[in-house]
Scaffold this motif. Structure first.
Motif, PDB file in Angstrom:
ATOM      1  N   SER A  16       0.575  -0.566   0.063  1.00  0.00           N
ATOM      2  CA  SER A  16       0.484  -0.011   0.178  1.00  0.00           C
ATOM      3  C   SER A  16       1.102   1.043  -0.083  1.00  0.00           C
ATOM      4  N   LEU A  17       0.630   2.070  -1.292  1.00  0.00           N
ATOM      5  CA  LEU A  17       1.406   3.059  -1.207  1.00  0.00           C
ATOM      6  C   LEU A  17       1.809   4.520   0.105  1.00  0.00           C
ATOM      7  N   SER A  18       0.210   4.160   0.736  1.00  0.00           N
ATOM      8  CA  SER A  18       0.213   4.882   1.496  1.00  0.00           C
ATOM      9  C   SER A  18       0.887   3.821   2.602  1.00  0.00           C
ATOM     10  N   ASP A  19       1.160   3.086   3.329  1.00  0.00           N
ATOM     11  CA  ASP A  19       1.878   2.249   4.270  1.00  0.00           C
ATOM     12  C   ASP A  19       2.899   3.278   4.322  1.00  0.00           C
ATOM     13  N   VAL A  20       3.614   3.025   3.233  1.00  0.00           N
ATOM     14  CA  VAL A  20       5.315   3.129   2.528  1.00  0.00           C
ATOM     15  C   VAL A  20       5.902   4.835   2.687  1.00  0.00           C
ATOM     16  N   VAL A  21       4.608   5.654   2.357  1.00  0.00           N
ATOM     17  CA  VAL A  21       4.626   6.890   2.354  1.00  0.00           C
ATOM     18  C   VAL A  21       4.312   8.012   3.750  1.00  0.00           C
ATOM     19  N   GLY A  22       3.675   6.990   4.377  1.00  0.00           N
ATOM     20  CA  GLY A  22       2.856   7.114   6.184  1.00  0.00           C
ATOM     21  C   GLY A  22       3.919   6.874   7.014  1.00  0.00           C
ATOM     22  N   ARG A  23       4.956   6.437   6.245  1.00  0.00           N
ATOM     23  CA  ARG A  23       6.061   6.645   7.489  1.00  0.00           C
ATOM     24  C   ARG A  23       6.866   8.019   7.883  1.00  0.00           C
ATOM     25  N   LYS A  24       6.778   8.780   6.644  1.00  0.00           N
ATOM     26  CA  LYS A  24       7.483   9.704   6.597  1.00  0.00           C
ATOM     27  C   LYS A  24       6.467  11.170   6.464  1.00  0.00           C
ATOM     28  N   VAL A  25       5.270  11.444   6.830  1.00  0.00           N
ATOM     29  CA  VAL A  25       4.640  12.227   5.962  1.00  0.00           C
ATOM     30  C   VAL A  25       3.983  11.986   7.833  1.00  0.00           C
ATOM     31  N   MET A  26       3.056  13.301   8.222  1.00  0.00           N
ATOM     32  CA  MET A  26       2.063  13.265   9.133  1.00  0.00           C
ATOM     33  C   MET A  26       0.701  13.326   8.061  1.00  0.00           C
ATOM     34  N   TRP A  27      -0.789  12.646   7.663  1.00  0.00           N
ATOM     35  CA  TRP A  27      -1.824  12.855   7.079  1.00  0.00           C
ATOM     36  C   TRP A  27      -2.269  13.549   7.670  1.00  0.00           C
ATOM     37  N   ASP A  28      -3.425  14.611   6.420  1.00  0.00           N
ATOM     38  CA  ASP A  28      -4.747  15.793   7.007  1.00  0.00           C
ATOM     39  C   ASP A  28      -5.021  15.179   7.122  1.00  0.00           C
ATOM     40  N   MET A  29      -5.893  14.579   8.325  1.00  0.00           N
ATOM     41  CA  MET A  29      -6.851  13.734   8.382  1.00  0.00           C
ATOM     42  C   MET A  29      -8.233  14.894   7.584  1.00  0.00           C
ATOM     43  N   ARG A  30      -8.835  15.558   8.446  1.00  0.00           N
ATOM     44  CA  ARG A  30      -9.501  16.596   7.283  1.00  0.00           C
ATOM     45  C   ARG A  30      -9.620  16.458   5.802  1.00  0.00           C
ATOM     46  N   LYS A  31      -8.508  16.658   4.895  1.00  0.00           N
ATOM     47  CA  LYS A  31      -8.554  16.949   4.050  1.00  0.00           C
ATOM     48  C   LYS A  31      -8.705  15.482   2.968  1.00  0.00           C
ATOM     49  N   SER A  32      -8.079  14.525   3.374  1.00  0.00           N
ATOM     50  CA  SER A  32      -7.597  13.268   3.406  1.00  0.00           C
ATOM     51  C   SER A  32      -8.930  12.446   3.396  1.00  0.00           C
ATOM     52  N   ASN A  33      -9.199  11.099   2.579  1.00  0.00           N
ATOM     53  CA  ASN A  33     -10.713  10.516   2.553  1.00  0.00           C
ATOM     54  C   ASN A  33      -9.702   9.022   2.485  1.00  0.00           C
ATOM     55  N   GLN A  34      -9.619   9.149   3.652  1.00  0.00           N
ATOM     56  CA  GLN A  34      -8.610   6.526   4.088  1.00  0.00           C
ATOM     57  C   GLN A  34      -9.493   5.869   3.136  1.00  0.00           C
ATOM     58  N   ALA A  35     -11.299   6.207   2.837  1.00  0.00           N
ATOM     59  CA  ALA A  35     -11.670   5.089   2.643  1.00  0.00           C
ATOM     60  C   ALA A  35     -11.575   5.341   1.260  1.00  0.00           C
ATOM     61  N   LYS A  36     -11.561   6.005  -0.031  1.00  0.00           N
ATOM     62  CA  LYS A  36     -11.282   6.315  -0.524  1.00  0.00           C
ATOM     63  C   LYS A  36      -9.293   5.441  -1.534  1.00  0.00           C
ATOM     64  N   GLY A  37      -8.906   5.181  -0.729  1.00  0.00           N
ATOM     65  CA  GLY A  37      -7.525   6.289  -0.300  1.00  0.00           C
ATOM     66  C   GLY A  37      -6.874   7.198  -0.943  1.00  0.00           C
ATOM     67  N   ASP A  38      -7.941   8.047  -0.497  1.00  0.00           N
ATOM     68  CA  ASP A  38      -6.908   9.411  -1.523  1.00  0.00           C
ATOM     69  C   ASP A  38      -6.803  10.702   0.858  1.00  0.00           C
ATOM     70  N   MET A  39      -5.361  10.645  -0.094  1.00  0.00           N
ATOM     71  CA  MET A  39      -4.545  10.857   1.120  1.00  0.00           C
ATOM     72  C   MET A  39      -3.295  11.893   0.849  1.00  0.00           C
ATOM     73  N   TRP A  40      -4.029  13.526   2.045  1.00  0.00           N
ATOM     74  CA  TRP A  40      -2.362  14.160   1.701  1.00  0.00           C
ATOM     75  C   TRP A  40      -2.069  14.937   2.545  1.00  0.00           C
ATOM     76  N   ALA A  41      -0.739  15.472   2.930  1.00  0.00           N
ATOM     77  CA  ALA A  41       0.392  15.233   3.564  1.00  0.00           C
ATOM     78  C   ALA A  41       0.604  16.536   3.057  1.00  0.00           C
ATOM     79  N   PRO A  42       1.718  17.286   4.174  1.00  0.00           N
ATOM     80  CA  PRO A  42       2.482  18.895   3.439  1.00  0.00           C
ATOM     81  C   PRO A  42       3.549  17.689   3.422  1.00  0.00           C
ATOM     82  N   CYS A  43       4.540  17.722   1.930  1.00  0.00           N
ATOM     83  CA  CYS A  43       5.372  17.033   1.076  1.00  0.00           C
ATOM     84  C   CYS A  43       6.970  16.771   1.883  1.00  0.00           C
ATOM     85  N   PRO A  44       7.431  15.859   1.753  1.00  0.00           N
ATOM     86  CA  PRO A  44       8.225  15.631   2.393  1.00  0.00           C
ATOM     87  C   PRO A  44       9.251  16.687   1.905  1.00  0.00           C
TER      88      PRO A  44
END
Length: 651
Positions: A16-44
């Motif tokens: 899962s790409l979000s699992d790989v990326v999630g180790r390096k970023v903090m997701w913005d859960m207000r903007k993200s839609n986890q159910a659809k795999g649509d995730m947003w964060a400040p750029c690493p």
């Protein structure tokens, strides 16, 4: 070093790409839609405070709208870990549980060969399409038209026709310069056992191309036009480019449709998928003539968290759904499960669409059963649990099935849900099954019909034993709410409580269902399911408020002692009532001494259960034995003796 064909595709499928990326970023859960795999964060990759870095988990790509960085899991690891390509692959393979392949000098040759094989398959797709539109395909076109498939749908799925000849495709491909060995390697033809020319695998069949996750044709499914054919559906054999256990029909288009919010549906066959897509359910897939495999489940969960299994509404379809349950249980995780849409008896999705339209299918999807409910249906449907042995067997089965779940938190929820379902099955809320007795002018029960029943009623009415039971139940329920950690220790006793008061019954059900989640969650669930008023009313009762566990919530030792005492008193009271009732049933045939002994035995049983409890009671002696009776028991016994003093009928 070159990697073997398909290795990177398999690696991307498992991760899962979000699992790989999630180790390096903090997701913005207000903007993200986890159910659809649509995730947003400040750029690493550059300094920013806003969430402009976007991860599309289902497509497996990321993109930053600020610095325009983009790529997949491999490129992300390369950039963030500052490693070369193969080292990034090695890191990800370790996370995915895939061993790195040995050095393979011929890897490029294999990759080139796979490309050549898929090109041969695409030539076959075009050939079958031409045959469907030609004169040889007239009967096939008529059949597809009767099934409701439009010309647009035929084009969308590249549906074709294999004529009824032995070497039609063989001659066409060899005439195009395709090497015979490549045709055989694609599974499109077989060697003749008699030593003659190879012959086509598919003859007189409607052809459905089967494509991999990248949209390349890797196999075919053929539906026989001859009703007497040995096989109604025939799939390509497994080849260098086709592994049916890792492939799903319509996978790539379904993944795209699911990314736009369509429910992911798993149907049984090609025609069901095509009919569903044509009706607007674009995220429909099907296994390839076999039961769903573990690899296919992992593919499904990469697309959606809760795929809907929609199999035919017959015994075979239900059996296939049950097999999926056993396969899925060890693989379930929090937020990752299956739902089951049951078709009407004897109908598949295609039948339902033609008979009732898309609305009927949507209704089935909306009413799809969670996995745990279908599991319960499988273990209880058509079975009788009238004996303790059968109840115990069901409990063991439920416990064993829940134990298959590897995720500990999810396993705990399954155990509680199955426990609650057992309680509902074995302890249904009893409706008034008996004919109602009449009421007197002041609302009291009127006397039964006969003098003997009148005697029986007066003997058992010792104070108000029902009220005493309610008081003890209230203390027990309040203790469990104040210290739910001890509930499991007394589960059997809790289930056996009479709970004739509807509020008590509702509180008991909530405790059995939610006690394992802790006091805070239990109180919240009670408030949500029953209401704050019921809980406040219980806790405000004077004898409840004074109970030690209520005054010291969370004290497991006090709660355990109190529950043991209260359950012992309930059991003893039930024993006294049963003994008195039995004695009264036999009142005409018993000698006075025997009746006195029967009542004394009931009282002694109660005394044994409560001897360790310090109570402020008036104790009386009965006869030479000095038997201890409390006030309620003495009054019941005195009334019983009063009945014996009356002349018996016929004397």
């Amino acid at each position: 070093m070159s990697l073997p064909p398909g290795f990177l595709d398999e690696l991307r499928t498992r991760l899962s790409l979000s699992d790989v990326v999630g180790r390096k970023v903090m997701w913005d859960m207000r903007k993200s839609n986890q159910a659809k795999g649509d995730m947003w964060a400040p750029c690493p990759f550059h300094q920013e405070k806003t969430a402009s870095f976007h991860v599309d988990d289902r497509k497996g790509f990321y993109y930053c709208f600020g610095c325009h960085a983009k790529g997949d899991a491999i490129s992300f690891v390369r950039e963030t870990e500052n490693v070369e390509f193969f080292e990034a692959v090695r890191i990800l393979a370790g996370e995915a549980g895939m061993p790195m392949p040995e050095r393979d000098p011929q890897a490029q040759e294999k990759a080139d060969r796979r490309a050549q094989l898929t090109e041969v398959m695409e030539q076959a797709v075009r050939y079958f399409g031409l045959q469907l539109r030609a004169g040889a395909g007239t009967a096939a076109r008529d059949y597809l038209r009767r099934r409701g498939l439009s010309g647009e749908t035929l084009t969308q799925f590249d549906i074709g026709f294999a004529p009824d000849g032995w070497q039609g495709l063989w001659d066409h491909l060899t005439g195009k310069g395709v090497v015979p060995e490549m045709i055989l390697a694609c599974g499109l033809a077989r060697e003749s056992e008699r030593g003659g020319r190879p012959y086509d695998v598919f003859r007189n069949r409607i052809m459905f191309p089967i494509r991999d996750a990248r949209g390349r044709c890797v196999a075919f499914g053929g539906r026989a036009m001859d009703p007497n054919d040995n096989a109604k559906y025939l799939n390509s054999p497994e080849t260098e480019i086709f592994d049916k256990s890792r492939t799903l029909y319509n996978l790539a288009p379904a993944r795209e449709a699911a990314g736009k919010g369509a429910p992911l549906i798993v149907a049984e066959g090609y025609m069901d998928v095509i009919a569903l897509v044509a009706a607007g359910f674009g995220a429909a897939v099907a296994p390839l003539g076999t039961a769903v495999t573990e690899d296919q489940l992992q593919l499904l969960w990469r697309i959606a968290d809760e795929p809907v299994i929609m199999l035919d509404g017959d015994r075979a379809g239900l059996g296939a759904a049950y097999r999926v349950i056993d396969l899925a249980l060890p693989l379930l995780e929090a937020g990752r499960t299956l739902r089951f849409a049951l078709m009407p008896e004897g109908k598949d999705p295609d039948d339902l669409l033609r008979a009732e339209g898309p609305g009927a299918v949507q209704a089935r999807i909306d009413a799809a059963l969670p996995l745990v409910r279908l599991l319960w249906q499988r273990e209880t449907e058509g079975r009788d649990f009238a004996t303790p042995e059968r109840k115990a067997a069901l409990e063991r089965t439920c416990r064993d099935k829940a134990a298959l779940i590897r995720d500990p938190s999810l396993r705990g929820y399954y155990e509680r849900e199955l426990k609650d379902l057992r309680w509902q099955l074995f302890n249904p809320r009893r409706q008034a099954a008996q004919a109602p007795r009449g009421r007197g002018p002041r609302g009291k029960w009127s006397p039964p019909e006969t003098a003997r029943a009148e005697t029986r009623n007066s003997v058992l009415a010792s104070g108000d034993p029902a009220q005493a039971v309610r008081l003890r139940e209230a203390v027990i329920l309040a203790t469990l709410i104040s210290c739910p950690d001890v509930a499991e220790m007394f589960e059997a006793e809790i289930e056996r409580m009479p709970c004739r008061d509807p509020d008590h019954a509702a509180l008991r059900a909530a405790i059995l269902h939610h006690a394992g989640a802790g006091e805070k969650t239990l109180r919240a669930q009670i408030a949500a399911e029953i209401g704050d008023e019921t809980l406040e009313k219980l806790m405000a009762l004077p004898h409840v408020a004074l109970a030690p566990p209520v005054r010291h919530p969370g004290d497991a030792e006090r709660a355990t002692l109190t529950l043991r005492e209260e359950f012992a008193k309930l059991a003893a009271g039930a024993g006294v009532e049963a003994e008195l009732r039995e004695a009264v049933e036999d009142i005409d045939g018993l000698a006075d001494e025997t009746l006195t002994w029967r009542v004394a035995q009931a009282a002694e049983a109660r005394n044994r259960a409560q001897r360790s409890v310090e109570e402020d009671r008036t104790v009386y002696d009965l006869g030479e034995n000095g038997l201890r009776l409390d006030r309620e028991e003495r009054e019941a016994f005195a009334r019983l003796l009063g009945q014996l003093d009356r002349p018996k009928p016929g004397h």
